[in-house]
Design a protein around this motif. Sequence first.
Motif, PDB file in Angstrom:
ATOM      1  N   ARG A 258     -25.799  40.200  -1.467  1.00 53.36           N
ATOM      2  CA  ARG A 258     -24.546  39.519  -1.782  1.00 53.36           C
ATOM      3  C   ARG A 258     -24.347  38.321  -0.842  1.00 53.36           C
ATOM      4  NH1 ARG A 258     -19.729  44.023  -2.807  1.00 53.36           N
ATOM      5  NH2 ARG A 258     -20.025  44.205  -5.060  1.00 53.36           N
ATOM      6  N   ALA A 259     -23.802  37.252  -1.352  1.00 54.06           N
ATOM      7  CA  ALA A 259     -23.589  36.036  -0.555  1.00 54.06           C
ATOM      8  C   ALA A 259     -22.329  36.178   0.288  1.00 54.06           C
ATOM      9  CB  ALA A 259     -23.501  34.817  -1.468  1.00 54.06           C
ATOM     10  N   THR A 260     -22.417  36.992   1.322  1.00 56.56           N
ATOM     11  CA  THR A 260     -21.254  37.251   2.172  1.00 56.56           C
ATOM     12  C   THR A 260     -21.102  36.235   3.304  1.00 56.56           C
ATOM     13  OG1 THR A 260     -22.622  38.793   3.445  1.00 56.56           O
ATOM     14  CG2 THR A 260     -21.212  39.737   1.719  1.00 56.56           C
ATOM     15  N   THR A 261     -22.159  35.433   3.561  1.00 57.50           N
ATOM     16  CA  THR A 261     -22.060  34.423   4.631  1.00 57.50           C
ATOM     17  C   THR A 261     -22.553  33.065   4.117  1.00 57.50           C
ATOM     18  OG1 THR A 261     -24.244  35.113   5.473  1.00 57.50           O
ATOM     19  CG2 THR A 261     -22.294  36.070   6.519  1.00 57.50           C
ATOM     20  N   ASP A 401     -10.701  37.450  -1.694  1.00 54.73           N
ATOM     21  CA  ASP A 401     -10.934  38.693  -2.427  1.00 54.73           C
ATOM     22  C   ASP A 401     -11.938  38.407  -3.539  1.00 54.73           C
ATOM     23  OD1 ASP A 401     -10.773  41.263  -3.336  1.00 54.73           O
ATOM     24  OD2 ASP A 401      -8.828  41.025  -4.312  1.00 54.73           O
ATOM     25  N   HIS A 402     -13.175  38.178  -3.152  1.00 59.93           N
ATOM     26  CA  HIS A 402     -14.208  37.688  -4.065  1.00 59.93           C
ATOM     27  C   HIS A 402     -14.983  38.819  -4.732  1.00 59.93           C
ATOM     28  CE1 HIS A 402     -17.355  35.070  -5.650  1.00 59.93           C
ATOM     29  NE2 HIS A 402     -18.262  35.844  -5.067  1.00 59.93           N
ATOM     30  N   GLN A 407     -21.065  44.185  -9.305  1.00 59.67           N
ATOM     31  CA  GLN A 407     -22.139  43.207  -9.244  1.00 59.67           C
ATOM     32  C   GLN A 407     -22.603  43.018  -7.806  1.00 59.67           C
ATOM     33  OE1 GLN A 407     -21.214  39.482 -11.087  1.00 59.67           O
ATOM     34  NE2 GLN A 407     -23.237  38.605 -10.707  1.00 59.67           N
ATOM     35  N   GLY A 408     -23.855  43.332  -7.556  1.00 57.54           N
ATOM     36  CA  GLY A 408     -24.418  43.206  -6.229  1.00 57.54           C
ATOM     37  C   GLY A 408     -24.239  44.415  -5.348  1.00 57.54           C
ATOM     38  N   ASN A 422     -16.339  46.953  -1.315  1.00 51.54           N
ATOM     39  CA  ASN A 422     -16.073  45.551  -1.641  1.00 51.54           C
ATOM     40  C   ASN A 422     -15.168  44.890  -0.595  1.00 51.54           C
ATOM     41  OD1 ASN A 422     -17.646  45.497  -3.944  1.00 51.54           O
ATOM     42  ND2 ASN A 422     -15.958  46.004  -5.318  1.00 51.54           N
ATOM     43  N   SER A 423     -14.174  45.631  -0.122  1.00 51.76           N
ATOM     44  CA  SER A 423     -13.257  45.068   0.878  1.00 51.76           C
ATOM     45  C   SER A 423     -14.001  44.701   2.149  1.00 51.76           C
ATOM     46  CB  SER A 423     -12.130  46.064   1.188  1.00 51.76           C
ATOM     47  OG  SER A 423     -11.251  46.189   0.101  1.00 51.76           O
ATOM     48  N   TYR A 424     -14.969  45.526   2.535  1.00 54.52           N
ATOM     49  CA  TYR A 424     -15.746  45.201   3.738  1.00 54.52           C
ATOM     50  C   TYR A 424     -16.531  43.914   3.537  1.00 54.52           C
ATOM     51  CZ  TYR A 424     -18.706  45.755   7.854  1.00 54.52           C
ATOM     52  OH  TYR A 424     -19.338  45.556   9.046  1.00 54.52           O
ATOM     53  N   ASP A 425     -17.148  43.767   2.373  1.00 54.35           N
ATOM     54  CA  ASP A 425     -17.896  42.537   2.105  1.00 54.35           C
ATOM     55  C   ASP A 425     -16.968  41.327   2.076  1.00 54.35           C
ATOM     56  OD1 ASP A 425     -20.299  43.808   2.068  1.00 54.35           O
ATOM     57  OD2 ASP A 425     -20.559  43.790  -0.101  1.00 54.35           O
ATOM     58  N   ASN A 426     -15.766  41.497   1.546  1.00 60.30           N
ATOM     59  CA  ASN A 426     -14.798  40.397   1.559  1.00 60.30           C
ATOM     60  C   ASN A 426     -14.382  40.046   2.984  1.00 60.30           C
ATOM     61  OD1 ASN A 426     -14.632  39.950  -1.250  1.00 60.30           O
ATOM     62  ND2 ASN A 426     -13.234  41.680  -1.490  1.00 60.30           N
ATOM     63  N   ALA A 427     -14.265  41.063   3.824  1.00 64.23           N
ATOM     64  CA  ALA A 427     -13.943  40.815   5.230  1.00 64.23           C
ATOM     65  C   ALA A 427     -15.074  40.048   5.914  1.00 64.23           C
ATOM     66  CB  ALA A 427     -13.673  42.132   5.950  1.00 64.23           C
ATOM     67  N   VAL A 428     -16.320  40.392   5.588  1.00 61.58           N
ATOM     68  CA  VAL A 428     -17.473  39.659   6.126  1.00 61.58           C
ATOM     69  C   VAL A 428     -17.452  38.211   5.623  1.00 61.58           C
ATOM     70  CG1 VAL A 428     -20.005  39.528   6.198  1.00 61.58           C
ATOM     71  CG2 VAL A 428     -18.863  41.746   6.352  1.00 61.58           C
TER      72      VAL A 428
END
Length: 583
Positions: A258-261, A401-402, A407-408, A422-428
């Motif tokens: 996932r494109a978290t950064t 909140d992406h 997906q992913g 998902n919330s953790y990935d949004n936080a990242v």
Amino acid sequence: MLAARAELPRKGIDWAALGWMFLFFWYISGVTQFFLYATDSIGWRGFRQTILLSGFWLVPLLLFPGRARQIAGVLGGLLWLCSLPAFGYYLIYGQDFSQSVIFIMFESNQAESAEYLSQYMAWWMPLAFLAYGLGAWLLWRKIRPVYLPGRSAIIVSLLIGIATLGYPARHLVFNDGFSIGLTKFEERVSTVTPWQLMVGYHQYTQQLSSMQELLSANAKLPPLKNLVDAHADQPGTLVLVLGESTNRQRMSLYGYPRATTPRLDAMRDQLAVFDNVVTPRPYTIEALQQVLTFADEQNPDAYLTTPSIVNLMKQAGYKTFWITNQQTMTERNTMLTTFSEQADEQVYLNNNREQNTRQYDGDVLEPFSKALADPAPRKFIVVHLLGTHMSYKYRFPEEYDHFKDRQGAPEWVTDDQLPTYNSYDNAVLYNDFVVSSLIEKLASSGGRDLLLYLSDHGEAVFDSPENDMLGRSEGKPTSPMYTVPFIVWTSGQWQGSKAADFRAELGRPYSSSNLIHTWADLTGLSFGEFDPSKSLISAQFKQRPVLIGNPYQPKSLIDFSLIKPKGQVALDDKKVVQAAPIN
């Protein structure tokens, strides 16, 4: 009075009058907590406590019904005055009042207080205070006596006292020691007027005393021996960014699908991305006691007897700043505040009572810009983020909140786990914005500058099918709890220098407990206590066991390399590494 009460005609209990009494006292404490909870700014515990403890004030009204309105007026007026700081703080910040706010109040002088009021007092706030007081007055007008037959008033009052204030007060009796009991009692009444101010002030004085002892001991430490600065006459800004609870395995910069950064990904060619750094412990205070000092897993108490990284930079002639979005004056965070108070200037942004509060790291950007603009030619800035700390939904604003669906997301994540995942990935994702923005601001200053970002520890968030753990547990270690990002950015003026070329060192196994040696090497500092074999970028680097675990239980220490990649400890064949000196 009881005899006189018995002669009055009885028509049963006036439940409506009792309800108005309760609503009046609840309103004074509860309206602020209600707004906080209704706006999803904080969890519901504070709101719940106001419902429970507000009933305590019914006792004097039931014991003396003939003067119920007068007693309610006096008590209500005092409680209303005590509630104003919390109500006003909510109007300004949308946050909960805490002992951290009291710390700032007492640490501010008259001029700072006047400047604060002139900056934040909006035209509508006096109207809000007036409306708040009007609501209390209208409820007070509804107060009328509630007469109970015979000695029922005494019995009912006793039961109310036990059910309200007596319930949290039980911790004062049924606990291992009065101090522990008092702490638990204060936790349970700290949201309710007037206990909020009383508890806040008591905890402020306690933590201030502890902090002063630590600062006094730190001030008596001898300076580092034979300190030499290779850049002694050169201006520059050095920045250390401390993240929170961020597991590098959830960053696309480190290969996460996932494109978290995305922002850090875009500037990757400007970054040195070290991919084999781990933290010694999965808890903030315990980790940073080692990360910021000469302490390590074999000498865990050295943070009390050796200089910190702030001491080092001050001795080298840098003006030091500490900007933090972490909580300050709490019992748990006294050591963090002690580190911050070693700096020349401090900015405390997070004055919430609980971590489960919407407190965004973007708030550090403005004070960071001010620190960059400071005329001091040599500056050292520590920025301590709240990062991806649980609860993750409080760590990012709505526009981040992406990740909302599967997906992913890995197939093993259940439907119940997916929102948290998902919330953790949004936080990242939001953390990526903050860290990259700090780099961009530093780059725009055009100096001989350096920024190092690492997280204090990681976090397990359903990271493998073998392990559905959420959070951190030193007793059940998994890889995500310890794998941390470690990123260095240098300005153009660093190019061609030793510190700007890290290609050979990016994969070295390393514990962040030795950060102070790497930091010294990066910044051109050497001194008697400096050990180049513990510097991640040194040609003299020596690979050691990367120890994790509780150093006060030496037999529990293990080498991180024995943790399986997917997150499970190889318990059957793990080798215990004793806490004997390792050269």
